[in-house]
Design a protein around this motif. Structure first.
Motif, mmCIF file in Angstrom:
data_model
loop_
_atom_site.group_PDB
_atom_site.id
_atom_site.type_symbol
_atom_site.label_atom_id
_atom_site.label_comp_id
_atom_site.label_asym_id
_atom_site.label_seq_id
_atom_site.Cartn_x
_atom_site.Cartn_y
_atom_site.Cartn_z
ATOM 1 N N GLU A 240 0.829 -1.203 0.000
ATOM 2 C CA GLU A 240 0.000 0.000 0.000
ATOM 3 C C GLU A 240 0.865 1.256 0.000
ATOM 4 O OE1 GLU A 240 -2.770 -0.217 3.255
ATOM 5 O OE2 GLU A 240 -3.615 -2.106 2.523
ATOM 6 N N PHE A 241 1.924 1.248 0.791
ATOM 7 C CA PHE A 241 2.833 2.386 0.842
ATOM 8 C C PHE A 241 3.473 2.621 -0.519
ATOM 9 C CE2 PHE A 241 7.195 3.950 1.330
ATOM 10 C CZ PHE A 241 6.947 5.159 1.945
ATOM 11 N N VAL B 220 3.935 5.607 -5.857
ATOM 12 C CA VAL B 220 3.821 5.627 -7.312
ATOM 13 C C VAL B 220 2.817 6.685 -7.736
ATOM 14 C CG1 VAL B 220 3.042 4.309 -9.314
ATOM 15 C CG2 VAL B 220 4.560 3.239 -7.642
ATOM 16 N N VAL B 221 1.696 6.767 -7.042
ATOM 17 C CA VAL B 221 0.664 7.753 -7.362
ATOM 18 C C VAL B 221 1.218 9.162 -7.191
ATOM 19 C CG1 VAL B 221 -1.556 8.708 -6.625
ATOM 20 C CG2 VAL B 221 -1.276 6.237 -6.853
ATOM 21 N N VAL B 222 1.927 9.409 -6.111
ATOM 22 C CA VAL B 222 2.506 10.725 -5.865
ATOM 23 C C VAL B 222 3.510 11.057 -6.967
ATOM 24 C CG1 VAL B 222 4.023 12.027 -4.317
ATOM 25 C CG2 VAL B 222 2.123 10.700 -3.374
ATOM 26 N N GLY C 235 4.864 18.212 -14.420
ATOM 27 C CA GLY C 235 6.120 18.585 -15.038
ATOM 28 C C GLY C 235 7.270 18.653 -14.059
ATOM 29 N N ASP C 236 7.049 18.192 -12.854
ATOM 30 C CA ASP C 236 8.101 18.190 -11.851
ATOM 31 C C ASP C 236 9.062 17.049 -12.129
ATOM 32 O OD1 ASP C 236 6.768 20.246 -10.671
ATOM 33 O OD2 ASP C 236 5.869 19.027 -9.083
ATOM 34 N N LYS C 237 10.330 17.355 -12.124
ATOM 35 C CA LYS C 237 11.347 16.322 -12.345
ATOM 36 C C LYS C 237 11.825 15.720 -11.028
ATOM 37 C CE LYS C 237 11.528 16.822 -16.760
ATOM 38 N NZ LYS C 237 10.946 15.887 -17.639
ATOM 39 N N LYS C 238 11.790 16.541 -9.956
ATOM 40 C CA LYS C 238 12.260 16.087 -8.656
ATOM 41 C C LYS C 238 11.115 16.141 -7.654
ATOM 42 C CE LYS C 238 16.916 17.879 -9.210
ATOM 43 N NZ LYS C 238 17.913 18.802 -8.648
#
Length: 77
Positions: free
Chosen positions: A49-50, A55-57, A65-68
């Motif tokens: 679950e964690f 993965v969703v985040v 468009g965030d790379k980090k």
């Protein structure tokens, strides 16, 4: 899941070595074996679950468009 299994084997082996426990001398009742299985299964579900949440985040950050990850971005001074 293979790496998880290997990690568990190493941790159990090292813990047994630390306390000088020989696998051949371990006697668990059926109730104790079932309890251990339930604990391991519960932990495995929590880890799954964690990881799914992570993965969703990550996917949401990629969509923006965030790379980090947010906590690794450079802050403006």
């Amino acid at each position: 899941m293979e790496s998880y299994q290997k990690l568990m084997e190493v941790l159990v082996k090292k813990t047994m070595e630390k306390y000088n426990i020989e696998p051949e001398k371990i006697n668990l009742s059926n109730e104790e074996k079932n309890e251990l299985r339930n604990v391991v299964t519960g932990l495995q579900k929590e880890v799954d679950e964690f990881l799914k949440k992570q993965v969703v985040v990550s996917e949401k950050e990629e969509e923006k468009g965030d790379k980090k990850p947010q906590n690794l971005k450079k802050r403006k001074k």
